[in-house]
Scaffold this motif. Structure first.
Motif, PDB file in Angstrom:
ATOM      1  N   GLU A   1      -1.943   7.077 -14.024  1.00  0.00           N
ATOM      2  CA  GLU A   1      -0.503   7.304 -14.109  1.00  0.00           C
ATOM      3  C   GLU A   1       0.073   7.643 -12.730  1.00  0.00           C
ATOM      4  N   ILE A   2      -0.649   8.396 -11.944  1.00  0.00           N
ATOM      5  CA  ILE A   2      -0.205   8.706 -10.583  1.00  0.00           C
ATOM      6  C   ILE A   2      -0.062   7.411  -9.786  1.00  0.00           C
ATOM      7  N   PHE A   3      -1.035   6.522  -9.920  1.00  0.00           N
ATOM      8  CA  PHE A   3      -0.940   5.237  -9.221  1.00  0.00           C
ATOM      9  C   PHE A   3       0.286   4.464  -9.692  1.00  0.00           C
ATOM     10  N   ARG A   4       0.508   4.404 -11.002  1.00  0.00           N
ATOM     11  CA  ARG A   4       1.650   3.667 -11.538  1.00  0.00           C
ATOM     12  C   ARG A   4       2.971   4.244 -11.023  1.00  0.00           C
ATOM     13  N   LEU A   5       3.073   5.557 -11.033  1.00  0.00           N
ATOM     14  CA  LEU A   5       4.312   6.200 -10.571  1.00  0.00           C
ATOM     15  C   LEU A   5       4.583   5.894  -9.101  1.00  0.00           C
ATOM     16  N   ARG A   6       3.545   5.793  -8.304  1.00  0.00           N
ATOM     17  CA  ARG A   6       3.719   5.511  -6.875  1.00  0.00           C
ATOM     18  C   ARG A   6       3.913   4.021  -6.608  1.00  0.00           C
ATOM     19  N   ALA A   7       3.015   3.169  -7.123  1.00  0.00           N
ATOM     20  CA  ALA A   7       3.026   1.747  -6.778  1.00  0.00           C
ATOM     21  C   ALA A   7       4.063   0.935  -7.546  1.00  0.00           C
ATOM     22  N   VAL A   8       4.360   1.327  -8.774  1.00  0.00           N
ATOM     23  CA  VAL A   8       5.306   0.567  -9.590  1.00  0.00           C
ATOM     24  C   VAL A   8       6.691   1.205  -9.568  1.00  0.00           C
ATOM     25  N   GLU A   9       6.738   2.518  -9.825  1.00  0.00           N
ATOM     26  CA  GLU A   9       8.029   3.216  -9.888  1.00  0.00           C
ATOM     27  C   GLU A   9       8.543   3.627  -8.513  1.00  0.00           C
ATOM     28  N   GLY A  10       7.647   3.788  -7.554  1.00  0.00           N
ATOM     29  CA  GLY A  10       8.051   4.136  -6.202  1.00  0.00           C
ATOM     30  C   GLY A  10       8.429   5.594  -6.006  1.00  0.00           C
ATOM     31  N   LEU A  11       7.913   6.476  -6.858  1.00  0.00           N
ATOM     32  CA  LEU A  11       8.240   7.895  -6.729  1.00  0.00           C
ATOM     33  C   LEU A  11       7.562   8.504  -5.500  1.00  0.00           C
ATOM     34  N   THR A  12       8.138   9.576  -4.994  1.00  0.00           N
ATOM     35  CA  THR A  12       7.545  10.302  -3.870  1.00  0.00           C
ATOM     36  C   THR A  12       6.374  11.144  -4.370  1.00  0.00           C
ATOM     37  N   PHE A  13       5.550  11.625  -3.459  1.00  0.00           N
ATOM     38  CA  PHE A  13       4.431  12.491  -3.835  1.00  0.00           C
ATOM     39  C   PHE A  13       4.945  13.733  -4.559  1.00  0.00           C
ATOM     40  N   THR A  14       6.060  14.277  -4.076  1.00  0.00           N
ATOM     41  CA  THR A  14       6.630  15.476  -4.699  1.00  0.00           C
ATOM     42  C   THR A  14       7.083  15.185  -6.126  1.00  0.00           C
TER      43      THR A  14
END
Length: 128
Positions: free
Chosen positions: A76-89
């Motif tokens: 889910e962390i990968f999806r949030l970063r690579a697909v959704e583009g969310l920041t680490f925070t």
């Protein structure tokens, strides 16, 4: 294992062929960010599908340290970063981790050490 033996959509298989990837073992030669820079993978969706399918088969070719199988939270962390583009925070707030731990997990388990296109698009949209 050949990638065409995996249950992947018709959006993913041609992208892998264009990248010259026919065997799952070949994925260990690539960094995740390198694949995300390719137009066929830049949305992150195709790469996330691939990683989830590999996970289903207990395969971890992107892992930089001995093939640790990713947890559902790490996927889910990968999806949030690579697909959704969310920041680490933003990711950390959603999954209950500090931003530095999110960064560590992405580097360790997915060899993602650069800003994915989705995050760049999200940042541009936010600043517009």
């Amino acid at each position: 294992m050949r990638v065409n033996e995996l249950a992947l959509s018709q959006a993913v298989l041609p992208s892998l062929a264009k990248a010259g990837i026919h065997e799952t073992e070949q994925l260990s030669e690539h960094r995740t960010g390198e694949l995300l820079r390719r137009p066929d993978f830049s949305s992150g969706v195709e790469l996330y599908e691939l990683i989830c399918e590999l996970h289903r088969h207990d395969l971890t070719p992107f892992s930089g340290h001995g093939g640790h199988l990713q947890t559902e939270r790490e996927l889910e962390i990968f999806r949030l970063r690579a697909v959704e583009g969310l920041t680490f925070t933003e990711i950390g707030e959603r999954v209950g981790l500090h931003r530095t731990r999110v960064d560590q997990l992405l580097r360790l388990h997915f060899r993602l050490d650069e800003v994915p296109p989705a995050a760049k698009r999200r940042r541009r949209a936010r600043n517009a």
